[in-house]
Design an enzyme around this catalytic site. Structure first.
Site, PDB file in Angstrom:
ATOM      1  CE1 TYR A  61      39.609  42.447  44.853  1.00  0.00           C
ATOM      2  CE2 TYR A  61      40.993  43.076  46.693  1.00  0.00           C
ATOM      3  CZ  TYR A  61      40.791  42.347  45.534  1.00  0.00           C
ATOM      4  OH  TYR A  61      41.780  41.517  45.078  1.00  0.00           O
ATOM      5  CG  HIS A 126      43.318  44.267  40.599  1.00  0.00           C
ATOM      6  ND1 HIS A 126      42.353  44.802  41.431  1.00  0.00           N
ATOM      7  CD2 HIS A 126      43.131  42.929  40.655  1.00  0.00           C
ATOM      8  CE1 HIS A 126      41.622  43.838  41.949  1.00  0.00           C
ATOM      9  NE2 HIS A 126      42.072  42.687  41.482  1.00  0.00           N
TER      10      HIS A 126
HETATM   11  P1  NAD Z   1      39.353  33.032  49.662  1.00  0.00           P
HETATM   12  O1  NAD Z   1      39.672  31.762  48.987  1.00  0.00           O
HETATM   13  O2  NAD Z   1      40.299  33.557  50.658  1.00  0.00           O
HETATM   14  O3  NAD Z   1      37.892  32.876  50.283  1.00  0.00           O
HETATM   15  C1  NAD Z   1      37.245  33.923  50.913  1.00  0.00           C
HETATM   16  C2  NAD Z   1      35.898  33.438  51.434  1.00  0.00           C
HETATM   17  O4  NAD Z   1      36.121  32.473  52.448  1.00  0.00           O
HETATM   18  C3  NAD Z   1      35.090  34.564  52.097  1.00  0.00           C
HETATM   19  O5  NAD Z   1      33.711  34.297  51.904  1.00  0.00           O
HETATM   20  C4  NAD Z   1      35.462  34.412  53.547  1.00  0.00           C
HETATM   21  O6  NAD Z   1      34.493  34.989  54.378  1.00  0.00           O
HETATM   22  C5  NAD Z   1      35.522  32.900  53.672  1.00  0.00           C
HETATM   23  N1  NAD Z   1      36.352  32.406  54.814  1.00  0.00           N
HETATM   24  C6  NAD Z   1      37.544  32.874  55.249  1.00  0.00           C
HETATM   25  N2  NAD Z   1      37.975  32.152  56.295  1.00  0.00           N
HETATM   26  C7  NAD Z   1      37.044  31.203  56.532  1.00  0.00           C
HETATM   27  C8  NAD Z   1      36.910  30.150  57.474  1.00  0.00           C
HETATM   28  N3  NAD Z   1      37.850  29.932  58.403  1.00  0.00           N
HETATM   29  N4  NAD Z   1      35.814  29.356  57.417  1.00  0.00           N
HETATM   30  C9  NAD Z   1      34.861  29.557  56.481  1.00  0.00           C
HETATM   31  N5  NAD Z   1      34.902  30.544  55.545  1.00  0.00           N
HETATM   32  C10 NAD Z   1      35.992  31.345  55.574  1.00  0.00           C
HETATM   33  O7  NAD Z   1      39.115  34.116  48.492  1.00  0.00           O
HETATM   34  P2  NAD Z   1      39.422  35.658  48.323  1.00  0.00           P
HETATM   35  O8  NAD Z   1      38.916  36.460  49.458  1.00  0.00           O
HETATM   36  O9  NAD Z   1      38.969  35.989  46.948  1.00  0.00           O
HETATM   37  O10 NAD Z   1      41.014  35.724  48.295  1.00  0.00           O
HETATM   38  C11 NAD Z   1      41.782  36.207  49.374  1.00  0.00           C
HETATM   39  C12 NAD Z   1      42.342  37.589  49.103  1.00  0.00           C
HETATM   40  O11 NAD Z   1      43.326  37.533  48.079  1.00  0.00           O
HETATM   41  C13 NAD Z   1      41.336  38.628  48.610  1.00  0.00           C
HETATM   42  O12 NAD Z   1      40.592  39.166  49.696  1.00  0.00           O
HETATM   43  C14 NAD Z   1      42.252  39.612  47.942  1.00  0.00           C
HETATM   44  O13 NAD Z   1      42.879  40.423  48.908  1.00  0.00           O
HETATM   45  C15 NAD Z   1      43.292  38.696  47.286  1.00  0.00           C
HETATM   46  N6  NAD Z   1      42.938  38.327  45.898  1.00  0.00           N
HETATM   47  C16 NAD Z   1      43.504  39.041  44.869  1.00  0.00           C
HETATM   48  C17 NAD Z   1      43.176  38.747  43.556  1.00  0.00           C
HETATM   49  C18 NAD Z   1      43.788  39.534  42.443  1.00  0.00           C
HETATM   50  O14 NAD Z   1      44.655  40.359  42.682  1.00  0.00           O
HETATM   51  N7  NAD Z   1      43.402  39.327  41.218  1.00  0.00           N
HETATM   52  C19 NAD Z   1      42.259  37.732  43.270  1.00  0.00           C
HETATM   53  C20 NAD Z   1      41.728  37.007  44.323  1.00  0.00           C
HETATM   54  C21 NAD Z   1      42.077  37.310  45.633  1.00  0.00           C
END
Ligand code: NAD
Length: 315
Positions: A61, A126
């Site tokens: 990231y 990952h």
């Molecule tokens: P998400 O669905 O959590 O969306 C994140 C987006 O939503 C960001 O732009 C954030 O600023 C916004 N957001 C958060 N809260 C909000 C709110 N209350 N109102 C409006 N917008 C809001 O997607 P993500 O960040 O990709 O997934 C969460 C976490 O999961 C990642 O940060 C990561 O740690 C993990 N993840 C891991 C993998 C993997 O291992 N392959 C893949 C995806 C995500």
């Protein structure tokens, strides 16, 4: 009267109790737009003070930036290490994929240095669908088991998008080898395909982390980032759903998070956050769910809008 606490849920057989909302730190790597050091640190602080005890990152990231920012935020908390749970990942880097034993063994030392920690609670391979699953089974996981013995990590996880990768790996390793699976974008309002796999995962004794309840930005008022891999049809349907909610005085992100949190077989829902406001909104949404329940009427209406794209995913 004290404010209601954020619910803690058990993560499989690990003995860890995770806050039902977890802090996804990919946005701290500027993956979803600019974030200052101050915003990153205050988001982590506010999350911890509101009861979030689980923080997830990866060297991938922001090309290691997320780990560095999270490390600064956790250090600034100034609390004992056992008060929070940290997961990071290995095998995926800005320069490409490498799941070799040698690379993942070096990777944890690099991650610990950036995070300013002596150990992480969970180290996850990952996005394993981009590597050879047989290499993950025969080489990567055994290397992670050695790291477990050395005390640098406490538990082993695997992550990725296609659900078939989890059954492929878990069917070929002894029980208890993998402690945790992280699935993303498969338990949100537009795609709930993880639900069918939950009994299998529970039976295997693995802890279940559901990431991306907002479908990596599809279920937000501002919409997804430019790089989002969804089809134009899926993006358009989610935009329509967001606008419908807004017109009704509702927030699609709150509805989406509450939907994902409703299934208690999932230990934690990882939401990406990069501002104090988002942290507060998401914690409030979780607490409101336990006190007043979710908005069933709007949920049904939004599900109707998203019906033509239900469970649509991408490669
Ligand atoms: P998400 O669905 O959590 O969306 C994140 C987006 O939503 C960001 O732009 C954030 O600023 C916004 N957001 C958060 N809260 C909000 C709110 N209350 N109102 C409006 N917008 C809001 O997607 P993500 O960040 O990709 O997934 C969460 C976490 O999961 C990642 O940060 C990561 O740690 C993990 N993840 C891991 C993998 C993997 O291992 N392959 C893949 C995806 C995500």
């Amino acid at each position: 009267m004290a404010a209601p606490a954020l619910e803690l849920r058990s993560l499989g057989n690990t003995g860890l109790k995770l806050s039902c909302v977890g802090f996804g730190a990919s946005p701290l790597g500027k993956v979803f737009g600019p974030v200052t050091d101050e915003e990153a640190i205050s988001s982590v602080r506010q999350a911890f003070s509101l009861g979030i005890n689980f923080f997830d990152t990866s060297p991938y990231y922001g090309a290691t930036l997320s780990e560095k920012m999270l490390g600064k935020g956790l250090k600034a908390l100034g609390v004992p290490r056992d008060q929070y749970i940290v997961s990071t990942k290995c095998g995926r880097y800005a320069e490409g994929f490498d799941f070799s034993a040698d690379r993942v063994t070096r990777s944890i030392d690099e991650s610990l240095e950036r995070l300013q920690l002596d150990y992480v609670d969970i180290l996850q391979c990952h996005d394993i669908e981009f590597g050879s699953l047989d290499q993950i089974i025969n080489e990567t996981i055994p290397a992670l088991q050695k790291l477990k013995e050395s005390g640098k990590i406490r538990f082993i996880g695997i992550t990725g998008l296609p659900l078939r990768i989890f059954t492929y790996v878990l069917d070929r390793i002894p029980p208890g080898t993998v402690d945790v699976v992280l699935s993303y974008c498969h338990y949100c309002i537009n795609d709930s395909s993880l639900e069918d796999l939950l009994p299998y995962l529970k039976n295997k004794g693995v802890g279940i982390i559901n990431a991306s309840p907002l479908s990596m930005g599809l279920l937000t008022e501002t919409g997804p980032p430019q790089w989002h891999p969804a089809s134009p049809q899926l993006k358009a349907a989610c935009k329509e759903a967001g606008e419908y909610c807004k017109g009704k005085g509702k927030n699609i992100s709150k509805l989406a998070l509450q939907y994902s949190l409703s299934n208690k077989d999932v230990a934690t829902v990882l939401v990406g956050m990069n501002s104090v406001q988002q942290v507060e909104e998401n914690v409030n949404a979780a607490i409101e769910l336990t006190t007043t329940g979710k908005d069933e009427e709007t949920l049904l209406e939004v599900q109707e809008i998203l019906k033509p794209v239900k469970n649509q995913t991408w490669e």
